[in-house]
Design a protein around this motif. Structure first.
Motif, mmCIF file in Angstrom:
data_model
loop_
_atom_site.group_PDB
_atom_site.id
_atom_site.type_symbol
_atom_site.label_atom_id
_atom_site.label_comp_id
_atom_site.label_asym_id
_atom_site.label_seq_id
_atom_site.Cartn_x
_atom_site.Cartn_y
_atom_site.Cartn_z
ATOM 1 N N ALA A 5 0.829 -1.212 0.000
ATOM 2 C CA ALA A 5 0.000 0.000 0.000
ATOM 3 C C ALA A 5 0.855 1.249 0.000
ATOM 4 O O ALA A 5 0.482 2.281 -0.582
ATOM 5 C CB ALA A 5 -0.924 -0.001 1.202
ATOM 6 N N LYS A 6 1.999 1.203 0.667
ATOM 7 C CA LYS A 6 2.884 2.364 0.687
ATOM 8 C C LYS A 6 3.535 2.585 -0.689
ATOM 9 O O LYS A 6 3.770 3.713 -1.137
ATOM 10 C CB LYS A 6 3.973 2.176 1.747
ATOM 11 N N ARG A 7 3.880 1.475 -1.356
ATOM 12 C CA ARG A 7 4.600 1.573 -2.625
ATOM 13 C C ARG A 7 3.664 1.882 -3.796
ATOM 14 O O ARG A 7 4.043 2.614 -4.721
ATOM 15 C CB ARG A 7 5.368 0.273 -2.872
ATOM 16 N N TYR A 8 2.453 1.294 -3.827
ATOM 17 C CA TYR A 8 1.532 1.465 -4.948
ATOM 18 C C TYR A 8 0.255 2.123 -4.480
ATOM 19 O O TYR A 8 -0.109 2.036 -3.295
ATOM 20 C CB TYR A 8 1.196 0.097 -5.582
ATOM 21 N N LEU A 9 -0.497 2.687 -5.391
ATOM 22 C CA LEU A 9 -1.801 3.253 -5.077
ATOM 23 C C LEU A 9 -2.845 2.144 -5.033
ATOM 24 O O LEU A 9 -2.604 1.022 -5.479
ATOM 25 C CB LEU A 9 -2.165 4.303 -6.146
ATOM 26 N N HIS A 10 -4.018 2.511 -4.518
ATOM 27 C CA HIS A 10 -5.060 1.511 -4.359
ATOM 28 C C HIS A 10 -5.574 0.968 -5.686
ATOM 29 O O HIS A 10 -6.068 -0.155 -5.740
ATOM 30 C CB HIS A 10 -6.239 2.108 -3.577
ATOM 31 N N LYS A 11 -5.455 1.716 -6.753
ATOM 32 C CA LYS A 11 -5.956 1.252 -8.050
ATOM 33 C C LYS A 11 -4.870 0.619 -8.889
ATOM 34 O O LYS A 11 -5.078 0.227 -10.029
ATOM 35 C CB LYS A 11 -6.577 2.423 -8.824
ATOM 36 N N HIS A 12 -3.695 0.517 -8.311
ATOM 37 C CA HIS A 12 -2.588 -0.097 -9.043
ATOM 38 C C HIS A 12 -2.834 -1.603 -9.180
ATOM 39 O O HIS A 12 -3.318 -2.263 -8.234
ATOM 40 C CB HIS A 12 -1.266 0.158 -8.310
ATOM 41 N N PRO A 13 -2.515 -2.197 -10.343
ATOM 42 C CA PRO A 13 -2.762 -3.649 -10.533
ATOM 43 C C PRO A 13 -2.053 -4.525 -9.501
ATOM 44 O O PRO A 13 -2.588 -5.540 -9.059
ATOM 45 C CB PRO A 13 -2.228 -3.895 -11.968
ATOM 46 N N LYS A 14 -0.870 -4.105 -9.133
ATOM 47 C CA LYS A 14 -0.123 -4.910 -8.146
ATOM 48 C C LYS A 14 -0.862 -4.937 -6.809
ATOM 49 O O LYS A 14 -0.993 -5.977 -6.152
ATOM 50 C CB LYS A 14 1.276 -4.306 -7.971
ATOM 51 N N TYR A 15 -1.380 -3.777 -6.407
ATOM 52 C CA TYR A 15 -2.115 -3.681 -5.132
ATOM 53 C C TYR A 15 -3.400 -4.499 -5.196
ATOM 54 O O TYR A 15 -3.758 -5.218 -4.252
ATOM 55 C CB TYR A 15 -2.425 -2.212 -4.840
ATOM 56 N N ILE A 16 -4.082 -4.400 -6.357
ATOM 57 C CA ILE A 16 -5.357 -5.124 -6.507
ATOM 58 C C ILE A 16 -5.107 -6.633 -6.447
ATOM 59 O O ILE A 16 -5.861 -7.401 -5.832
ATOM 60 C CB ILE A 16 -6.045 -4.709 -7.826
ATOM 61 N N THR A 17 -4.001 -7.086 -7.095
ATOM 62 C CA THR A 17 -3.689 -8.533 -7.101
ATOM 63 C C THR A 17 -3.411 -9.036 -5.688
ATOM 64 O O THR A 17 -3.913 -10.080 -5.257
ATOM 65 C CB THR A 17 -2.481 -8.798 -8.010
ATOM 66 N N GLU A 18 -2.573 -8.275 -4.950
ATOM 67 C CA GLU A 18 -2.227 -8.695 -3.579
ATOM 68 C C GLU A 18 -3.455 -8.704 -2.674
ATOM 69 O O GLU A 18 -3.641 -9.591 -1.843
ATOM 70 C CB GLU A 18 -1.164 -7.760 -2.999
ATOM 71 N N LYS A 19 -4.313 -7.687 -2.821
ATOM 72 C CA LYS A 19 -5.515 -7.623 -1.970
ATOM 73 C C LYS A 19 -6.461 -8.781 -2.276
ATOM 74 O O LYS A 19 -7.069 -9.386 -1.384
ATOM 75 C CB LYS A 19 -6.233 -6.293 -2.186
ATOM 76 N N SER A 20 -6.592 -9.117 -3.554
ATOM 77 C CA SER A 20 -7.454 -10.235 -3.936
ATOM 78 C C SER A 20 -6.930 -11.551 -3.358
ATOM 79 O O SER A 20 -7.684 -12.386 -2.868
ATOM 80 C CB SER A 20 -7.530 -10.307 -5.465
ATOM 81 N N SER A 21 -5.595 -11.701 -3.403
ATOM 82 C CA SER A 21 -4.996 -12.923 -2.836
ATOM 83 C C SER A 21 -5.231 -13.009 -1.332
ATOM 84 O O SER A 21 -5.552 -14.068 -0.789
ATOM 85 C CB SER A 21 -3.494 -12.925 -3.155
ATOM 86 N N LEU A 22 -5.091 -11.868 -0.647
ATOM 87 C CA LEU A 22 -5.322 -11.848 0.818
ATOM 88 C C LEU A 22 -6.772 -12.162 1.165
ATOM 89 O O LEU A 22 -7.064 -12.913 2.100
ATOM 90 C CB LEU A 22 -4.923 -10.471 1.361
ATOM 91 N N ASP A 23 -7.700 -11.621 0.416
ATOM 92 C CA ASP A 23 -9.128 -11.893 0.678
ATOM 93 C C ASP A 23 -9.432 -13.366 0.471
ATOM 94 O O ASP A 23 -10.217 -13.977 1.218
ATOM 95 C CB ASP A 23 -9.991 -11.044 -0.250
#
Length: 395
Positions: A5-23
């Motif tokens: 979250a610190k490195r990428y914005l919330h709409k960044h693909p990398k952030y979205i991928t990691e959040k989906s994996s965590l969920d």
């Protein structure tokens, strides 16, 4: 996730991928937790059902056992009736055979009357008057002898009471005479009478009610001479205390130990001597009774000079440590023969109970022993009169 979250914005693909994996992982974890919880609940339900079934089986077996006992009683009653009927049958049969024999002899033999029988005026036997007179004389003689013996015993007990009163010592209890055959009897095993068990509880209550006893955790049970029953008193008193609080019973009569045999321990069971000499560990020496509330520490190997071992600083340190582990320690101590014995008891204990055999103790001997305790300023808590033939509640 915080670093992403610190490195990428919330709409960044990398952030979205990691959040989906965590969920996804969280969802899988929740599902697994629900499965485990359901499995545990199912097992609990099965165990509850099994418990209900076992309780029903136990109740059924108890009912069957009760019915079996009733049938056994009925069977014994019927067997008794059969035996009675059989005995009566044999009696009638023998009478019938005798009648047949007499009948046959009367047909073949002729009898002649030699003399006529004379009807007696009074029975020849039994001589009732003489018998009653003898019974009355024997009853009177037995009653007189018993009364004389009882008076002698009561007078002796009274003189012993006077000696104790003169020294200002309390009488804790009167223990009845039990048929021990030289063995230690335990009330917890039903080996003593209810009067004896009640007297032991009376000693316990007297010690608990005494103000100074609250600080006296090391209670030594001693006697005037060997064979007065101090070991029996110590063992039963420790058993009684263990019903209320954790207690240790220790046999410090190293010259004549007896506590080990009372609890079924072998004669060579390690004890306090082995512990003091460093030959055995504490866990090897102690034996537990009464669901672990009573710890029994036997004497171990006998020694001809117990005073030399018990008077050491190591022995006093060991007893002090044990006093910190248990609410109360009851010591089966050696008999008191001299001032040195009383001084030894004063060093290893904080309270002393003197057991006195009424049959074996003279008022003079009791007075000498109490004088020894008085001279040494020993913490004497009271006297227990043992083997009293007629126990009285009066003090």
């Amino acid at each position: 996730m915080a670093e992403v979250a610190k490195r990428y914005l919330h709409k960044h693909p990398k952030y979205i991928t990691e959040k989906s994996s965590l969920d996804s992982l969280n969802a899988q974890l929740d599902e697994r937790v629900k499965q485990i919880a359901g499995s545990i609940q199912q097992k609990i339900a099965q165990l509850n059902s099994r418990q209900v079934q076992l309780e029903a089986d136990i109740a059924k077996e108890k009912l069957a056992l009760s019915e079996l006992s009733r049938q056994q009683v009925e069977l014994a009653k019927l067997n008794k009736e059969v035996e009675s009927a059989h005995t009566l049958y044999e009696l009638f049969l023998s009478r019938l055979q005798e009648s047949e024999v007499l009948k046959d002899t009367g047909q073949d033999v002729q009898f002649a009357v030699v003399d006529y029988a004379i009807v007696p005026q009074y029975p020849a036997k039994p001589r009732t008057k003489l018998l009653f007179a003898m019974i009355a004389f024997m009853a009177l003689a037995t009653s007189a002898a018993f009364w004389v013996m009882l008076q002698l015993l009561n007078n002796k007990l009274g003189r012993l009471h006077m000696v104790v009163k003169r020294y200002g010592v309390s009488v804790l209890a009167h223990l009845p005479k039990e048929r021990s055959r030289g063995q230690i009897l335990l009330s917890s095993k039903g080996e003593t009478s209810h009067i004896f068990a009640e007297a032991i509880r009376e000693i316990r209550t007297s010690l608990l009610l005494a103000a100074e006893t609250k600080k006296r955790r090391l209670i030594a049970i001693t006697s005037i001479q060997k064979g007065h029953g101090k070991a029996t008193v110590a063992a039963n008193l420790a058993q009684s205390f263990s019903n209320m609080e954790p207690v240790m019973l220790s046999d410090v009569d190293l010259q004549d130990p007896s506590i080990a045999s009372a609890f079924g321990l072998p004669a060579r069971h390690p004890g306090i001597r082995d512990l003091l000499e460093g030959e055995s560990k504490f866990t090897q020496c102690v034996h537990y009774e009464n669901n672990g509330r009573l710890a029994v520490l036997a004497a171990g190997r006998p020694t001809s000079d117990p005073a030399a071992l018990l008077s050491t600083a190591k022995a006093r340190l060991l007893l002090a440590k044990l006093a910190g582990l248990y609410k109360r320690i009851v010591l089966d101590a050696p008999p008191v023969h001299s001032i040195s014995d009383a001084l030894l008891l004063s060093k290893i204990s904080t309270g002393i109970v003197l057991v006195c055999d009424v049959d074996k103790t003279t008022p003079e001997r009791l007075s000498e022993t109490l004088a020894i305790f008085q001279e040494t300023n020993a913490p004497l808590l009271g006297v227990v009169f043992n083997r009293v033939r007629a126990v009285k509640r009066a003090r």
